[in-house]
Design a protein around this motif. Structure first.
Motif, PDB file in Angstrom:
ATOM      1  N   ILE A 106       0.836  -1.203   0.000  1.00 10.90           N
ATOM      2  CA  ILE A 106       0.000   0.000   0.000  1.00 10.90           C
ATOM      3  C   ILE A 106       0.870   1.252   0.000  1.00 10.90           C
ATOM      4  O   ILE A 106       0.556   2.249  -0.667  1.00 10.90           O
ATOM      5  N   MET A 107       1.977   1.205   0.716  1.00  9.93           N
ATOM      6  CA  MET A 107       2.874   2.362   0.743  1.00  9.93           C
ATOM      7  C   MET A 107       3.471   2.618  -0.641  1.00  9.93           C
ATOM      8  O   MET A 107       3.634   3.775  -1.059  1.00  9.93           O
ATOM      9  N   ARG A 108       3.771   1.535  -1.385  1.00  9.88           N
ATOM     10  CA  ARG A 108       4.363   1.702  -2.704  1.00  9.88           C
ATOM     11  C   ARG A 108       3.375   2.298  -3.710  1.00  9.88           C
ATOM     12  O   ARG A 108       3.764   3.072  -4.587  1.00  9.88           O
ATOM     13  N   VAL A 109       2.107   1.935  -3.599  1.00  9.27           N
ATOM     14  CA  VAL A 109       1.126   2.424  -4.572  1.00  9.27           C
ATOM     15  C   VAL A 109       0.507   3.760  -4.153  1.00  9.27           C
ATOM     16  O   VAL A 109      -0.189   4.390  -4.953  1.00  9.27           O
ATOM     17  N   THR A 110       0.744   4.196  -2.929  1.00 10.54           N
ATOM     18  CA  THR A 110       0.199   5.477  -2.486  1.00 10.54           C
ATOM     19  C   THR A 110       1.043   6.623  -3.045  1.00 10.54           C
ATOM     20  O   THR A 110       2.269   6.635  -2.875  1.00 10.54           O
ATOM     21  N   PRO A 111       0.438   7.584  -3.721  1.00 11.73           N
ATOM     22  CA  PRO A 111       1.224   8.703  -4.275  1.00 11.73           C
ATOM     23  C   PRO A 111       1.801   9.562  -3.158  1.00 11.73           C
ATOM     24  O   PRO A 111       1.180   9.733  -2.097  1.00 11.73           O
ATOM     25  N   PRO A 112       2.986  10.109  -3.362  1.00 16.46           N
ATOM     26  CA  PRO A 112       3.596  10.930  -2.302  1.00 16.46           C
ATOM     27  C   PRO A 112       2.858  12.243  -2.113  1.00 16.46           C
ATOM     28  O   PRO A 112       2.264  12.796  -3.040  1.00 16.46           O
ATOM     29  N   ALA A 113       2.900  12.734  -0.884  1.00 12.22           N
ATOM     30  CA  ALA A 113       2.295  14.022  -0.544  1.00 12.22           C
ATOM     31  C   ALA A 113       3.301  14.820   0.277  1.00 12.22           C
ATOM     32  O   ALA A 113       4.087  14.256   1.053  1.00 12.22           O
ATOM     33  N   ALA A 142       0.054  17.499  -3.421  1.00 12.55           N
ATOM     34  CA  ALA A 142       0.811  16.524  -4.202  1.00 12.55           C
ATOM     35  C   ALA A 142       2.148  17.076  -4.663  1.00 12.55           C
ATOM     36  O   ALA A 142       3.085  16.308  -4.895  1.00 12.55           O
ATOM     37  N   SER A 151       4.149  11.876   3.389  1.00 11.14           N
ATOM     38  CA  SER A 151       3.466  10.592   3.296  1.00 11.14           C
ATOM     39  C   SER A 151       3.676  10.047   1.883  1.00 11.14           C
ATOM     40  O   SER A 151       3.896  10.821   0.944  1.00 11.14           O
ATOM     41  N   PRO A 152       3.667   8.729   1.710  1.00 13.31           N
ATOM     42  CA  PRO A 152       3.428   7.703   2.732  1.00 13.31           C
ATOM     43  C   PRO A 152       4.622   7.545   3.660  1.00 13.31           C
ATOM     44  O   PRO A 152       5.759   7.810   3.267  1.00 13.31           O
ATOM     45  N   HIS A 173       2.885   2.812   7.688  1.00 13.89           N
ATOM     46  CA  HIS A 173       2.289   1.751   6.874  1.00 13.89           C
ATOM     47  C   HIS A 173       2.767   0.370   7.317  1.00 13.89           C
ATOM     48  O   HIS A 173       1.969  -0.574   7.413  1.00 13.89           O
TER      49      HIS A 173
END
Length: 437
Positions: free
Chosen positions: A44-51, A128, A237-238, A243
């Motif tokens: 999930i951390m890999r597919v979550t876009p950075p913020a 983003a 994040s992430p 995570h």
């Protein structure tokens, strides 16, 4: 399942030992869920876009007009109510101003917090792109200060207008008294009252004039930005600890629930501990065939101490295992009539029963059916013997050509025991007249 009357019922999960035993039994399932949870958290951390999060720090000061007071506590030592100011900074009015300054109508939500024992607001925006986060954070801070300054100026203008109205009223009343005073006779009560009223109105006009001049000279200072937001270099994040920790914790909980459910649904008997846990029967010995001397001695001692009568039935679970492999050596080592269950009358003659349970070949429901059968015949169960040798008992010869161990022993034609005499078996059809049947 019916338990022996002298064995107390133990509630699973009543103490820490039960949970540790469950962990030992289902450690593979528990570990699998634990690792799977961590893997899912990393995925999930890999597919979550950075913020990216940018923060602007604003020092809030008094604008010079009365404001809602704040109760002084260990958290907030200033009279200025910063909790109220934090809510104002997140209001729609400030957001509209911030959108105009940032040049966009699509602003990210703002988070405003108050560090304890300070007069500082932290205005944070997560976006983003790092540049957008910094730009919007500065826009929110500037919009808040402008809104605070405009509100203070409006409050000052309203107070000035109110003071001006009162000052005009006081001046008009004073002019009226001054005009009436010469026409009143000196020393009379009317003259005295008019002179006193003139004095009071003169003082009131002086106070209002001083207040009006003070309001005109008030300097509005809503606060200042002490640290402007800059584009962050690293994403907020992430977060790997968040995570991974969340995934491991979720896997831990799911693994515990799965292990508990699997343990309750699985009635397979694999170890002697499973027999005691699932059936409530005490395991007197855990042996393989043939019985070694030490195991036979311990089993014989336990049987002699627990058997309430002279005839002991060895009942195999599953039935194909047969009770002879334990009944034969046990009959030669204890002064009891040991029945192996091959004769139809063994169950009726038995004073007690010993279960021979084949591990990995029986489950708790099989043992429960045997326990119910023996309970209907009022045959108490003194315990169980477990074995890992699941070789089926050899097929016996027809009844006319073979006499079972249980029948010979129960009829007294063979006496076995420690120091006992062994006589040759006599065929049932050749018994002397008058012998017991």
């Amino acid at each position: 399942m019916s338990l022996p009357p002298d064995r107390p019922v133990h509630r699973s999960g009543a103490d820490l030992g039960d949970h540790l035993a469950l962990l030992r039994r289902r450690w593979l399932l528990f570990l699998g869920c634990f690792l799977a949870g961590g893997t899912v958290g990393l995925a999930i951390m890999r597919v979550t876009p950075p913020a990216y999060t940018a923060t602007t720090y604003v020092l809030v000061t008094s604008v010079g007009v009365p404001e809602p007071g704040n109760q002084v506590t260990s958290r907030q030592r200033e009279q200025l109510n910063l909790d109220t100011e934090a809510q104002i900074a997140q209001s729609a009015v400030v957001a509209t101003r911030a959108a105009a300054q940032a040049g966009t109508a699509d602003l990210e939500p703002v988070e405003v917090s108050v560090p304890p024992n300070s007069s500082v607001l932290t205005i944070s925006v997560t976006a983003a792109e790092p540049g957008d986060a910094a730009l919007q954070s500065r826009a929110y801070a500037q919009a808040y200060l402008e809104h605070r300054a405009d509100s203070a100026r409006a409050e000052i203008a309203a107070q000035q207008q109110l003071v001006a109205v009162k000052l005009r009223q006081a001046n008009a009343a004073l002019s009226t008294v001054i005009g009436e005073l010469p026409a009143l006779p000196r020393g009379g009560p009317e003259h005295t009252r008019a002179a006193l009223r003139q004095t009071v109105l003169s003082r009131q006009v002086a106070v209002l004039t001083q207040k009006y001049d003070a309001l005109k000279t008030v300097t509005v200072t809503p606060g200042e930005v002490i640290s402007a937001a800059t584009p962050p270099q690293d994403p907020s994040s992430p977060s790997l600890p968040l995570h991974l920790g969340s995934g491991l914790m979720a896997g831990l909980l799911i693994g515990a629930a799965a292990a508990q459910a699997r343990d309750r649904l699985d009635t397979r008997l694999r170890t002697a501990a499973d027999v005691e846990r699932l059936t409530g029967l005490p395991v007197l010995a855990d042996v393989t065939r043939p019985l070694d001397h030490g195991a036979l001695h311990e089993l014989s001692s336990a049987v002699l101490a627990s058997c309430p009568g002279k005839r002991l039935l060895v009942k195999a679970v599953p039935p194909a295992l047969g009770g002879t492999p334990v009944a034969v050596p046990l009959a030669a080592n204890v002064p009891l009539a040991v029945l192996d269950g091959t004769d139809v009358g063994d169950l009726a003659r038995a004073d007690a029963a010993l279960l021979l349970i084949g591990l990995d070949g029986a489950d708790a429901s099989d043992v429960a059916s045997v326990v119910r059968l023996l309970s209907r015949q009022s045959v108490p169960i003194i315990g169980a013997v477990t074995t890992t040798d699941l070789t089926p008992e050899p097929v016996r010869a027809p009844r006319g050509q073979h006499t079972s161990l249980g029948k010979l022993v129960a009829s007294g034609e063979i006496e076995t025991g420690i120091g006992a005499r062994t006589t040759a078996p006599m065929h049932p059809m050749r018994r002397p007249p008058g012998s017991a049947t």
